[in-house]
Design a protein around this motif. Structure first.
Motif, PDB file in Angstrom:
ATOM      1  N   ALA A 143       0.832  -1.204   0.000  1.00  0.00           N
ATOM      2  CA  ALA A 143       0.000   0.000   0.000  1.00  0.00           C
ATOM      3  C   ALA A 143       0.866   1.253   0.000  1.00  0.00           C
ATOM      4  N   PHE A 144       1.968   1.207   0.746  1.00  0.00           N
ATOM      5  CA  PHE A 144       2.879   2.346   0.812  1.00  0.00           C
ATOM      6  C   PHE A 144       3.491   2.623  -0.553  1.00  0.00           C
ATOM      7  N   LEU A 145       3.990   1.569  -1.212  1.00  0.00           N
ATOM      8  CA  LEU A 145       4.609   1.742  -2.521  1.00  0.00           C
ATOM      9  C   LEU A 145       3.624   2.301  -3.534  1.00  0.00           C
ATOM     10  N   GLN A 146       2.388   1.785  -3.517  1.00  0.00           N
ATOM     11  CA  GLN A 146       1.371   2.266  -4.453  1.00  0.00           C
ATOM     12  C   GLN A 146       1.023   3.720  -4.184  1.00  0.00           C
ATOM     13  N   SER A 147       0.873   4.064  -2.900  1.00  0.00           N
ATOM     14  CA  SER A 147       0.523   5.430  -2.537  1.00  0.00           C
ATOM     15  C   SER A 147       1.634   6.400  -2.924  1.00  0.00           C
ATOM     16  N   GLU A 148       2.883   6.038  -2.640  1.00  0.00           N
ATOM     17  CA  GLU A 148       3.998   6.910  -2.978  1.00  0.00           C
ATOM     18  C   GLU A 148       4.151   7.062  -4.483  1.00  0.00           C
ATOM     19  N   ALA A 149       3.947   5.975  -5.243  1.00  0.00           N
ATOM     20  CA  ALA A 149       4.049   6.057  -6.697  1.00  0.00           C
ATOM     21  C   ALA A 149       2.998   6.994  -7.267  1.00  0.00           C
ATOM     22  N   LEU A 150       1.752   6.862  -6.801  1.00  0.00           N
ATOM     23  CA  LEU A 150       0.683   7.746  -7.259  1.00  0.00           C
ATOM     24  C   LEU A 150       1.001   9.189  -6.884  1.00  0.00           C
ATOM     25  N   LYS A 155      -2.484   9.425   2.055  1.00  0.00           N
ATOM     26  CA  LYS A 155      -3.061  10.001   0.836  1.00  0.00           C
ATOM     27  C   LYS A 155      -3.145  11.524   0.878  1.00  0.00           C
ATOM     28  N   PRO A 156      -3.601  12.131   2.001  1.00  0.00           N
ATOM     29  CA  PRO A 156      -3.611  13.599   2.026  1.00  0.00           C
ATOM     30  C   PRO A 156      -2.226  14.209   1.809  1.00  0.00           C
ATOM     31  N   VAL A 157      -1.198  13.598   2.393  1.00  0.00           N
ATOM     32  CA  VAL A 157       0.153  14.133   2.230  1.00  0.00           C
ATOM     33  C   VAL A 157       0.654  13.917   0.803  1.00  0.00           C
ATOM     34  N   ALA A 158       0.488  12.693   0.294  1.00  0.00           N
ATOM     35  CA  ALA A 158       1.023  12.361  -1.031  1.00  0.00           C
ATOM     36  C   ALA A 158       0.268  13.066  -2.153  1.00  0.00           C
ATOM     37  N   LEU A 159      -1.049  13.199  -1.999  1.00  0.00           N
ATOM     38  CA  LEU A 159      -1.868  13.706  -3.100  1.00  0.00           C
ATOM     39  C   LEU A 159      -2.278  15.168  -2.944  1.00  0.00           C
TER      40      LEU A 159
END
Length: 411
Positions: A22-29, A277-281
């Motif tokens: 989940a972390f890898l997917q979130s960071e990639a997005l 998600k709030p931080v990454a996106l």
């Protein structure tokens, strides 16, 4: 969904594995969104809308709560306010990885740790060598020492199965240690004159938070409320306000809230999951949009040849690949560490190239190192040039690299 756990073997991966995916997917997005934000900032800064863009970032915003009055520019609120949440998430990731993840135990930390050390030291040395004749710019030595995990993992995601999972884990661990190094650098070298009263109040609040942890308080609300007050006093202390996020992360409990099942989450896991998600996106793209905008009017190749942009660009592109790959190669050849499973040296070198993408933390350190607008713009040019070169060459090399032999005995 029907629960079949009583009649069949568990079908879910271990919590650490599912969390990592989940972390890898979130960071990639998040990396893709950050790329769009940076590109949008460059377009706007070089369009007729540029005056509005820069005026909005320089506009003053404030609020008053009782005797407390805070009034800062929009850019300042983004860099000191929103980014404190980013650093909170970074601190949570570091704590979880060290105590309950990929950095737990000396064997797991050796290769990424050594590579991260090289990846911070060599770029800094290159920057200093380029800027030896310009003492005023030496303060920016740490700018090329950082790796942007969102950007780098976004590039790796584009390559899919061409890159083994072990290298993605290696890059994640390296970037987290890199962030830890950046936090230490900010605390030691980019702290202004200290306000001892505010610093003492911040210390007292941190002690209260530690006592909450030791007392077994597992509700997040008390930690977050005191964390806001902690941020205010750190802001006033002269220590950079974002470090309050890291300090708060270290006292968030990492223990299950109940003993009812293997998938029970601790307060740290719950907060980390809520912030990802709030931080990454949202937060990091806002930071990227606010800080990547630089006008290219009147600039040419001569601008890139100036000490700051040249030192940053060479530090990121050459320094990172030499430091990360060189130190990792030496550690493997010395028998201290092993090549990541199912990976080749070519793939490891490609990942070392991607470590030269230093966007978020490099821009952040640049804003701390310099107050002069021309030096900040020069930093942006160097960061963008070095990061783009690292991304393009790293992607091309990893795309062309073949997989490790199927019967490899690498561990």
């Amino acid at each position: 969904m029907k629960d079949t756990s009583a009649t069949s073997a568990p079908q879910h991966p271990p919590r650490s594995a599912s969390f990592l995916n989940a972390f890898l997917q979130s960071e990639a997005l998040g990396g893709y969104v950050l790329m769009l934000a940076a590109a949008a900032a460059l377009v706007v800064a070089n369009s007729p809308a540029a005056p509005v863009y820069f005026d909005v970032l320089g506009a003053k915003l404030g609020f008053q709560a009782g005797p407390v009055l805070l009034k800062e520019t929009v850019l300042h609120w983004i860099n000191d306010g929103l980014m404190a949440v980013f650093f909170l998430l970074v601190g949570l990731e570091i704590k979880r990885e060290v105590l309950d993840g990929q950095l737990r135990g000396a064997a797991r930390i050796v290769l990424p740790g050594i590579a991260a050390l090289g990846g911070m030291a060599v770029p800094a040395v290159i920057y200093v060598l380029v800027n030896l004749g310009s003492p005023d710019t030496l303060r920016g030595w740490a700018i090329p020492a950082a790796t942007d995990i969102a950007f780098a993992l976004g590039i790796l995601a584009l390559l899919g199965s061409r890159v083994p999972t072990s290298l993605k884990i290696f890059l994640t661990a390296l970037a987290i240690l890199d962030d830890l190094g950046a936090i230490v650098i900010i605390a030691l070298f980019y702290t202004s004159d200290l306000n001892l009263f505010a610093l003492g109040m911040a210390g007292a609040l941190l002690a209260c938070l530690f006592c909450l942890n030791r007392a077994g308080v597992l509700r997040l609300a008390p930690y977050l409320l005191l964390g806001v007050v902690l941020w205010y006093f750190v802001l006033k202390s002269g220590v950079h306000a974002t470090l309050a996020g890291v300090a708060l992360a270290l006292v968030i409990p990492l223990r299950p809230q109940n003993q009812g099942g293997a998938h029970a989450h601790s307060p740290l896991h719950a907060l980390e999951h809520a912030l990802h998600k709030p931080v990454a996106l949202l937060i990091v793209p806002i930071f990227g949009f606010a800080n990547a905008g630089v006008s290219f009017a009147g600039m040419g190749l001569a601008s890139l040849a100036q000490p700051v942009p040249m030192g940053v660009a060479l530090g990121l592109f050459l320094g990172k690949q030499l430091g990360v790959f060189g130190f990792a190669w030496l550690a493997i050849k010395a028998g201290i560490a092993s090549l990541p499973r199912h990976a080749t040296y070519t793939q490891l070198y490609g990942v070392a190239l991607l470590c030269g993408i230093g966007f978020t933390m490099s821009l952040f350190i640049g804003a701390l190192a310099f107050t002069d607008a021309a030096a900040i713009d020069a930093t942006k040019i160097g960061v963008l040039t070095g990061s783009l070169a690292s991304a393009v060459v790293g992607f091309a090399l990893l795309r062309a690299a073949g997989p490790a032999p199927e019967k490899s005995d690498q561990t």
